[in-house]
Design a protein around this motif. Sequence first.
Motif, mmCIF file in Angstrom:
data_model
loop_
_atom_site.group_PDB
_atom_site.id
_atom_site.type_symbol
_atom_site.label_atom_id
_atom_site.label_comp_id
_atom_site.label_asym_id
_atom_site.label_seq_id
_atom_site.Cartn_x
_atom_site.Cartn_y
_atom_site.Cartn_z
ATOM 1 N N HIS A 44 11.399 -17.893 -2.506
ATOM 2 C CA HIS A 44 10.981 -16.939 -3.146
ATOM 3 C C HIS A 44 10.554 -15.834 -2.350
ATOM 4 O O HIS A 44 9.905 -15.686 -1.371
ATOM 5 C CB HIS A 44 9.578 -17.115 -4.019
ATOM 6 C CG HIS A 44 9.629 -18.365 -4.786
ATOM 7 N ND1 HIS A 44 10.385 -18.638 -6.009
ATOM 8 C CD2 HIS A 44 9.099 -19.685 -4.648
ATOM 9 C CE1 HIS A 44 10.126 -19.712 -6.396
ATOM 10 N NE2 HIS A 44 9.357 -20.547 -5.909
ATOM 11 N N HIS A 45 10.794 -14.389 -3.064
ATOM 12 C CA HIS A 45 10.390 -13.167 -2.382
ATOM 13 C C HIS A 45 8.957 -13.191 -2.195
ATOM 14 O O HIS A 45 7.923 -13.924 -2.712
ATOM 15 C CB HIS A 45 10.476 -12.066 -3.607
ATOM 16 C CG HIS A 45 10.451 -10.736 -2.831
ATOM 17 N ND1 HIS A 45 9.223 -10.042 -2.364
ATOM 18 C CD2 HIS A 45 11.148 -9.669 -2.953
ATOM 19 C CE1 HIS A 45 9.518 -8.899 -1.920
ATOM 20 N NE2 HIS A 45 10.748 -8.587 -2.360
ATOM 21 N N LYS A 46 8.408 -12.839 -1.123
ATOM 22 C CA LYS A 46 6.971 -12.771 -0.468
ATOM 23 C C LYS A 46 6.032 -12.202 -1.734
ATOM 24 O O LYS A 46 5.033 -12.828 -1.913
ATOM 25 C CB LYS A 46 6.947 -11.947 0.790
ATOM 26 C CG LYS A 46 7.707 -12.696 1.984
ATOM 27 C CD LYS A 46 7.223 -11.868 3.208
ATOM 28 C CE LYS A 46 8.011 -12.225 4.293
ATOM 29 N NZ LYS A 46 9.438 -11.410 4.320
ATOM 30 N N LYS A 47 6.353 -11.179 -2.342
ATOM 31 C CA LYS A 47 5.493 -10.447 -3.232
ATOM 32 C C LYS A 47 5.423 -11.547 -4.485
ATOM 33 O O LYS A 47 4.181 -11.505 -5.193
ATOM 34 C CB LYS A 47 6.240 -9.392 -3.694
ATOM 35 C CG LYS A 47 5.662 -8.220 -2.776
ATOM 36 C CD LYS A 47 6.030 -6.679 -3.499
ATOM 37 C CE LYS A 47 5.268 -5.809 -2.229
ATOM 38 N NZ LYS A 47 6.119 -4.944 -1.445
ATOM 39 N N GLU A 107 10.831 -24.807 -16.131
ATOM 40 C CA GLU A 107 12.032 -25.018 -15.653
ATOM 41 C C GLU A 107 12.413 -26.423 -15.667
ATOM 42 O O GLU A 107 11.487 -27.379 -15.685
ATOM 43 C CB GLU A 107 11.896 -24.717 -14.090
ATOM 44 C CG GLU A 107 11.844 -23.001 -13.664
ATOM 45 C CD GLU A 107 11.730 -22.754 -12.424
ATOM 46 O OE1 GLU A 107 12.240 -23.651 -11.360
ATOM 47 O OE2 GLU A 107 11.986 -21.619 -12.302
ATOM 48 N N HIS A 108 13.598 -26.740 -15.854
ATOM 49 C CA HIS A 108 13.919 -28.157 -16.338
ATOM 50 C C HIS A 108 13.949 -29.257 -15.236
ATOM 51 O O HIS A 108 13.367 -30.140 -15.279
ATOM 52 C CB HIS A 108 15.774 -28.058 -16.837
ATOM 53 C CG HIS A 108 16.040 -29.236 -17.128
ATOM 54 N ND1 HIS A 108 16.676 -30.204 -16.212
ATOM 55 C CD2 HIS A 108 16.122 -29.737 -18.233
ATOM 56 C CE1 HIS A 108 16.909 -31.235 -16.975
ATOM 57 N NE2 HIS A 108 16.668 -31.190 -18.217
ATOM 58 N N LEU A 393 16.882 -15.893 -8.639
ATOM 59 C CA LEU A 393 15.795 -16.567 -8.723
ATOM 60 C C LEU A 393 14.707 -16.247 -7.542
ATOM 61 O O LEU A 393 13.513 -16.338 -7.767
ATOM 62 C CB LEU A 393 15.968 -18.257 -8.824
ATOM 63 C CG LEU A 393 14.933 -19.223 -9.097
ATOM 64 C CD1 LEU A 393 14.130 -18.927 -10.329
ATOM 65 C CD2 LEU A 393 15.587 -20.717 -8.927
ATOM 66 N N VAL A 394 15.348 -16.150 -6.397
ATOM 67 C CA VAL A 394 14.673 -15.886 -5.030
ATOM 68 C C VAL A 394 13.944 -14.361 -5.164
ATOM 69 O O VAL A 394 12.805 -14.334 -4.781
ATOM 70 C CB VAL A 394 15.440 -15.701 -3.825
ATOM 71 C CG1 VAL A 394 15.084 -15.140 -2.881
ATOM 72 C CG2 VAL A 394 15.825 -17.320 -3.712
ATOM 73 N N VAL A 395 14.771 -13.494 -5.867
ATOM 74 C CA VAL A 395 14.366 -11.878 -5.427
ATOM 75 C C VAL A 395 13.338 -11.272 -6.423
ATOM 76 O O VAL A 395 12.848 -10.235 -6.070
ATOM 77 C CB VAL A 395 15.677 -11.103 -5.110
ATOM 78 C CG1 VAL A 395 16.658 -11.711 -4.143
ATOM 79 C CG2 VAL A 395 16.615 -11.104 -6.537
ATOM 80 N N VAL A 403 14.380 -17.910 -17.811
ATOM 81 C CA VAL A 403 14.804 -16.497 -18.349
ATOM 82 C C VAL A 403 15.867 -15.909 -17.225
ATOM 83 O O VAL A 403 16.659 -15.262 -17.469
ATOM 84 C CB VAL A 403 13.478 -15.689 -18.303
ATOM 85 C CG1 VAL A 403 12.600 -15.706 -16.809
ATOM 86 C CG2 VAL A 403 14.019 -14.101 -18.766
ATOM 87 N N GLN A 404 15.819 -16.434 -16.128
ATOM 88 C CA GLN A 404 16.719 -16.098 -15.214
ATOM 89 C C GLN A 404 17.968 -16.738 -15.185
ATOM 90 O O GLN A 404 18.980 -15.816 -15.307
ATOM 91 C CB GLN A 404 16.089 -16.270 -13.664
ATOM 92 C CG GLN A 404 16.996 -16.151 -12.575
ATOM 93 C CD GLN A 404 17.906 -17.396 -12.395
ATOM 94 O OE1 GLN A 404 17.315 -18.613 -12.539
ATOM 95 N NE2 GLN A 404 19.309 -17.345 -12.189
#
Length: 513
Positions: A44-47, A107-108, A393-395, A403-404
């Motif tokens: 995941h993005h740090k933020k 999430e599934h 999903l990461v950014v 949703v993604q």
Amino acid sequence: MPKTLRLVLGDQLSQKLESLKDIDKDNDMVLMCEVKTEATYVKHHKKKIILIFSAMRHFAQELISQGIRVNYVKYDDPKNTGSLLGEIKRNLKKEKFELIEVTHPGEHRLLAEIQDREKQISVPVKICDDTRFLSPLDDFKKWATGRKQLRMEFFYREMRKKTSTLMEGEKPAGGQWNYDSENRKTIPTNINIPEPIRFKPNAITIEVIELVEKEFKNHFGSSKDFHFAVTREQATKILEHFIEEKLKYFGNYQDAMVEGKPWLFHSHISFYLNCGLLDPLEVIKEAERAYLEGKAKINAVEGFIRQILGWREFVRGVYWLKMPEYANFNYFNAKRPLPKFFWSGKTKMNCLSQCITQTSDNAYAHHIQRLMVLGNFLLLSGISPEEVNEWYLVVYADAYEWVQMPNVSGMVLFADGGILASKPYASSSAYINRMSNYCKGCSYKVKEKNGPQACPFNYLYWNFLDHNKSKLSNNPRLGMPYKTLSKMPDEKIKLIRNDSKTFLKALETNQYI
Ligand code: FAD
Ligand code: DLZ
Ligand code: SF4
């Protein structure tokens, strides 16, 4: 009432949760844990991690101040086992509970894990419905059953009626259900674009930022200038600011893109809706109130409400209806790996470079940047849905699979073959040029159709239609472009194919393009 351990996940930070109802303050306990499994199953993005951990810590404090017993496990607690299961087990060793309650996860993979855990933990696990959503999953299933096609517009009309939103009796407010045709203008240069509200990190957030910079330094994105809301009170201020200052412009400028202006007239509330700090119905009703009080016109308010009451609920319904198969759909059999520049922004294509750099800085890009710039390019270039899904999903700080994934596999890549959207959102450079000022500063020439200087979107668009003719030419919504394609001289088709081949080869070999 059985003595209950109530697990609250990082995107469930709402006092309205079903799993927090009727809590027995003397006996029950809330368990919240920052764990490696959730923080690293994708990088995941740090933020995003800062947002979740800080909001979790603030929410735990709120519960404690109400006299609720909370076991909050910090990421760097030496005893932290690193997984939700490990932490539940550790908790159960310290204190006996008769029941574990958790709200349905988003999430599934996590739902499957929790269901599997039921077998490993002797204490029964109850999964409560996520009542923050306005369309319960069973209702969506009923609505979807027997329909040939699932289309957001029809679902949305039902939701308008069900929630009595923008209704005048049985009729839609203003006489139309959808005012899209009045929206989507370019932004005039003399309009004042309000700056977003920025919250200065307090001691809790500063501690989390330091933690994230240490533990997640190899994750994507910048941790600098973190200014997001981390409490419900702050998130409410962001919503109020949007309603007062920006909603009136939302419809008009919702598709516009301006270099150096990432925030524009969007609400930036997806971060908070998705982690529980804001409630969708309260947002919808605030927007409706603005319309009734004459603060914003129907095209703006309806356009905004449709995103939340329509799209947001619809994509969640589709996700749970079609998972786990949905994750493997690949209608065009796209196999190309994600270009490396999606992690660095280093490309000569100015639109992509701008959107990727903004994403890296802010963990945010607005819908049209995600769809018509980044997504459009990934669709036309035939990038593997699996890699594209992971990237999205990461950014983004608002990204959770429910949703993604439908937005990526359904709306952007048409990997589901049309379950979610009626046609792929493929486009040449014309749309980007009309809705943004990116093309002015680009190394490529937006008006050129072929050759080394031509904007790659121009030939990739026709190449995509040409290449996928057998799968798309019967689509009634693509009648016009296929008619144009059929009239193209062979020489022109050859140029399109050659330019695309050269470009895609350069893309695969990570050349600077
Ligand atoms: P606004 O433009 O102000 O819209 C208001 C709200 O409407 C948003 O906060 C969001 O809750 C909702 N909304 C708008 N469009 C959609 C949509 N298509 N699907 C679901 N909700 C919507 N949204 C996410 O919340 N998480 C994601 O991971 C995500 N991934 C996306 C990936 C792709 C490829 C695309 C095309 C869209 C994605 N979206 C996602 C939808 C949309 O881009 C974001 O919700 C929006 O950009 C968030 O910014 P905002 O709050 O300023 O939205
Ligand atoms: C996104 C996220 C992150 C980064 N970390 C945690 C965490 O440490 N603990 C937790 O309970 N939840 C976290 N989350 C949110 C979960 O990933 C989310 O609940 C699932 O993806 C289901 O939507
Ligand atoms: Fe993007 Fe093409 Fe415009 Fe360059 S010319 S910014 S690549 S659309």
